[in-house]
Structures are given as C-alpha cells and as structure tokens.
Design a protein around this motif. Structure first.
Motif, PDB file in Angstrom:
ATOM      1  N   UNK A   1      -1.326  -3.668  -3.065  1.00 21.36           N
ATOM      2  CA  UNK A   1      -1.291  -2.406  -2.204  1.00 21.36           C
ATOM      3  C   UNK A   1      -0.108  -2.769  -1.292  1.00 21.36           C
ATOM      4  N   UNK A   2       0.380  -3.803  -0.930  1.00 24.55           N
ATOM      5  CA  UNK A   2       1.641  -3.837   0.060  1.00 24.55           C
ATOM      6  C   UNK A   2       2.847  -3.932  -0.584  1.00 24.55           C
ATOM      7  N   UNK A   3       2.830  -3.844  -1.859  1.00 23.18           N
ATOM      8  CA  UNK A   3       4.258  -4.027  -2.842  1.00 23.18           C
ATOM      9  C   UNK A   3       4.895  -2.816  -3.082  1.00 23.18           C
ATOM     10  N   UNK A   4       6.101  -3.185  -2.709  1.00 27.22           N
ATOM     11  CA  UNK A   4       6.862  -1.814  -2.672  1.00 27.22           C
ATOM     12  C   UNK A   4       7.988  -2.034  -3.884  1.00 27.22           C
ATOM     13  N   UNK A   5       8.071  -1.299  -4.880  1.00 30.96           N
ATOM     14  CA  UNK A   5       9.103  -0.958  -6.027  1.00 30.96           C
ATOM     15  C   UNK A   5      10.181  -0.035  -5.795  1.00 30.96           C
ATOM     16  N   UNK A   6      11.073  -0.185  -6.869  1.00 29.44           N
ATOM     17  CA  UNK A   6      12.312   0.999  -6.743  1.00 29.44           C
ATOM     18  C   UNK A   6      11.381   2.451  -6.577  1.00 29.44           C
ATOM     19  N   UNK A   7      10.366   2.549  -7.422  1.00 30.20           N
ATOM     20  CA  UNK A   7       9.605   4.141  -7.557  1.00 30.20           C
ATOM     21  C   UNK A   7       8.833   4.342  -6.328  1.00 30.20           C
ATOM     22  N   UNK A   8       8.514   3.338  -5.433  1.00 32.38           N
ATOM     23  CA  UNK A   8       7.566   3.632  -4.278  1.00 32.38           C
ATOM     24  C   UNK A   8       6.487   2.356  -4.293  1.00 32.38           C
ATOM     25  N   UNK A   9       5.320   2.818  -3.585  1.00 28.54           N
ATOM     26  CA  UNK A   9       4.097   2.141  -3.285  1.00 28.54           C
ATOM     27  C   UNK A   9       3.027   2.675  -3.609  1.00 28.54           C
ATOM     28  N   UNK A  10       2.123   1.846  -4.181  1.00 31.51           N
ATOM     29  CA  UNK A  10       0.972   2.723  -4.729  1.00 31.51           C
ATOM     30  C   UNK A  10       0.124   3.242  -3.816  1.00 31.51           C
ATOM     31  N   UNK A  11       0.167   2.948  -2.685  1.00 33.70           N
ATOM     32  CA  UNK A  11      -0.757   3.606  -1.551  1.00 33.70           C
ATOM     33  C   UNK A  11       0.084   5.019  -1.181  1.00 33.70           C
TER      34      UNK A  11
END
Length: 446
Positions: free
Chosen positions: A67-77
C-alpha cells in the motif's frame, strides 16, 4: 456500512487490475521468499509449519507494505480513493491514506491496559513514545514485549495496523543485524532509521521474524537447566535405609554435626553452601537454585520411618552429599538406592499428582504473599550476585557505569517480561518496581 479496517473493497479493486495484482504478489514474495528458499519450504506448507494465523499475518505484512509503494504510474491507495473512494466512509478513507504513509518499525510495549490501550516506544527512531488505542492485542501483550507493527494516526489518537509480529529476543538480534547490513552501518554506528529507510526496509522485518520462527518450528529448542555450580540439572533422590536396630535419633545426632547441614526441626535439614562472592560458574539456560539466609540450598535431607531421604539436583552434588553422610553416619545407614529424574519428569509428576498431594489447601491470598515474599528475598540476594548477562557483575556493580546501566535495564525488562507471561497467579502479579528504585533506575522504567 464499511468499517475502518474493512479492506474488501480495496482488495476487489486490486484483483480487477492485473498489473497492480502482479505488483502486490511481487511485494509479498519479497517478504516471504528469502526464508522459504533458505529453508527449502514450499509456500503452501508454511501455514502447516508455523500456524494458519501467522500465515495470514505475514500476508498482511506484505499487503501493508504494498500500500505504501509508489510506482511511475502512481500509488494503489491514491488510485483507489480517486476512483472508488466515494464508496468508503470518511473514516475508512482517512485510514487507508494514513496506513499508506505509516512505516513499520520495532516497538517496545509498556503500560498495557488490557482491552483499552498500550504505550509503544519506537526502538529504531528517536520518536516520543505513543499511546495507541487497541482492544484485542492488549489482551495478550505483556510489559516489555517487542512487536513489529505500523502505528497509524486516527483523528485525535493512534491505532495499530492489522499486521503485528511479536519479536523474540533472537529475532530482534537478527533484525538489527539485517538492518545494519542493509544500511551498511558499522557496529559503533547508532541504529537509527529515517522514515524513508523504514519504508524501504519492511521486508527485512518480515524475513527476520520468519527466519527465527521457521528455525524454531523445524528444530524446537528444549529448555536448558543448570544449577549455580554450572551443572546440568538432574534430580537425584538418595534413599539410605537405616541399619538394623538404628534409631532416627542416632542418625539425627550424627547429621547435626555435619557442617552445612542446617536443621529445620528434628527430622529435616537443608544442605547449604555459602554463596560465592564472585564468579560462579555460568551454566546453560535457566538456573534452578534456591537462596536461603545468604547461602545456596544444595539439597535437603529428611528422616522418614526407617529411611533417610536426600534430594539434590545434580550428579556431582549427589556424590558429594553421599560422601558427607557416609563420613558422619556411615555405620548407621545402608548403601543408598538412587532415583534420577529430569526436569520434564518432575513437572509431569506434579501435573499427575492427586489433588490431596498438592499444597492447594493454602488460601490463595496466603500463597500469593508467600510467593511474593520468596521473590523479594530471592531478588534482594540477586542484586549482589554475579549475573552472566551483566558480564559477571552484580546489578549493583553494573549500574555504576553508563554501559552497565543499559545492560541492567535490559536485564530488568527481561525479568519483568518473563514474569508477566506466567499467566494468572502470584508470579505474573509480582511488582518489580522496588528493584528499579533500589538501583536508581526508576526514571528509565518506561
């Protein structure tokens, strides 16, 4: 209406997004695979090995990290709240957002109020202790337990996340070593992590816990017991038959002359040895011995009918006491018959004893007071005794230096924690507060 910790909507959303579902599986693998590969265990067998409940908690550790991971296309939360947040309560929306930003850390538990709250002190940052509202966990956690969890702010108070791992002492050491290695810290460097470092270290917490628990499950360690001489504990019962025509009085008169045999009535003696001033032999594991009047109780002797019964807790002591008795009353007694029992056998005998054989006729309040008095005397003796965990120094000696005080504080917390885990009864209820005051450490008991 959805509850604060209802993640069903979020999970359903992730399940419909193939790329996010794969990312979540990758994060879960980061948490679990190092230990599974090391022990060559299949994921499907993990629950059978450590318990179904822990399998679910481990999944929660990976999920909360995801839930805290941030990817190039955003964050799941962020994505979920943007597209489906309208379906959640305001409280649930705030909880997901706070959980997304909360790092896992290792906390020390104190001031537990079962069913209500507890105080958590972060052992990896300099953050001030925080009181969290919690019902279920506070019913099982004890003073000075260590737990890995996320502390989440909620309105005007704090709560903890759903994934909580209780850390044994060896798991704490394993975690600290793993964090130092990951952060390339030297031994002399303080282990203090930033929020970003904690966010990136979540898999290390899970792996440290899992390595220790799998190892314990595959090869459960049996408790080791020793006495104050460093000998392995084996209870020896020596039965000396009285020789033909010999009276108990004649034997008692001979035993009264033996140095170290302290009579407690006409037919009973405690075998005492003056406590060693320094050193002592450090045995393995838990030390089983009793202190009495500034001396160690090496064993007991009792005249019963036509028999002298002697009980000691090691082979060496059995040989020594037999020599003492033979020298003092050899002509009055026949050769002894010896029975040897392990600690496990002693415990099994106590569990199967008839109700009338136990001392449970003592009123509970009297039994409690007797136990507390015994513990008071025991710990007063201990304050001046060498302790292996303190480098062979007594607690009074160790507190004279800054490094020694740290060791004494850890030692006291260990004593309190073990005592609290005895369940209900006088040992669990024992108040160690006076020891902290006696050693001038009362301000550190937090």
């Amino acid at each position: 209406m959805a509850e604060r910790n209802d993640i069903s909507g979020l999970l359903a959303f992730i399940g419909r997004k193939g790329d996010w579902r794969d990312r979540m599986q990758d994060v879960l693998a980061e948490h679990l695979m190092p230990a599974l590969e090391e022990f060559e265990i299949d994921h499907d067998d993990l629950a059978d090995l450590i318990g179904e409940q822990w399998s679910g908690v481990l999944w929660g550790c990976g999920f909360e990290d995801f839930l805290g991971q941030r990817y190039e296309d955003g964050n799941i939360v962020d994505l979920y709240l943007k597209r489906r947040g309208w379906k959640e309560t305001a409280l649930n929306q705030a909880y997901f957002a706070a959980l997304r930003d909360a790092p896992v850390s290792l906390y020390e538990v104190s001031d537990v109020k079962p069913g209500a709250s507890m105080v958590l002190r972060d052992l990896l940052t300099d953050a001030a202790p925080v009181t969290v509202k919690e019902k279920s966990a506070t019913r099982t956690l004890k003073q000075w337990d260590r737990i890995a969890v996320r502390v989440v702010p909620e309105r005007d108070h704090h709560v903890i996340s759903g994934a909580l791992l209780p850390f044994r002492a060896e798991a704490v050491d394993f975690l600290f070593a793993g964090l130092r290695d990951a952060l390339k810290l030297k031994k002399r460097d303080a282990l203090r992590l930033t929020r970003d470092q904690l966010m990136g270290s979540a898999p290390i917490f899970t792996a440290a816990w899992l390595f220790i628990e799998i190892d314990r499950a595959l090869s459960p360690a049996l408790p080791q017991f020793s006495n104050s001489d460093g000998d392995d504990v084996l209870f020896h019962d020596l039965r000396f038959p009285l020789a033909s025509g010999v009276t108990q009085k004649a034997v008692a008169e001979s035993l009264d002359q033996v140095k170290g045999f302290l009579p407690e009535g006409p037919k009973f003696w405690n075998w005492l040895a003056a406590r060693k001033g320094r050193g002592g032999k450090a045995g393995r594991g838990i030390m089983l011995d009793t202190q009495m009047e500034g001396a160690t109780v090496l064993g007991s002797l009792e005249l019963k009918g036509k028999t002298l019964l002697v009980t000691v807790n090691s082979a060496k002591r059995a040989a020594k006491v037999e020599a003492l008795i033979s020298a003092a009353a050899g002509g009055l007694l026949k050769s002894p018959l010896t029975t040897i029992r392990t600690v496990d056998q002693m415990q099994a005998e106590e569990q199967h004893a008839e109700p009338g054989e136990a001392a449970d006729e003592i009123p509970p309040e009297i039994a409690r007071q007797l136990m507390h008095d015994h513990l008071d005397n025991h710990y007063r003796e201990t304050l001046d005794a060498p302790i292996p965990a303190l480098g062979g120094k007594s607690p009074r000696q160790a507190v004279r230096t800054a490094a020694g005080r740290v060791k004494v504080i850890d030692w006291l917390k260990m004593l309190e924690n073990r005592s609290a885990k005895h369940g209900e009864g006088p040992i669990a209820e024992y108040d160690f507060g006076w020891i902290w005051v006696e050693l001038g450490l009362q301000d550190q008991r937090r």
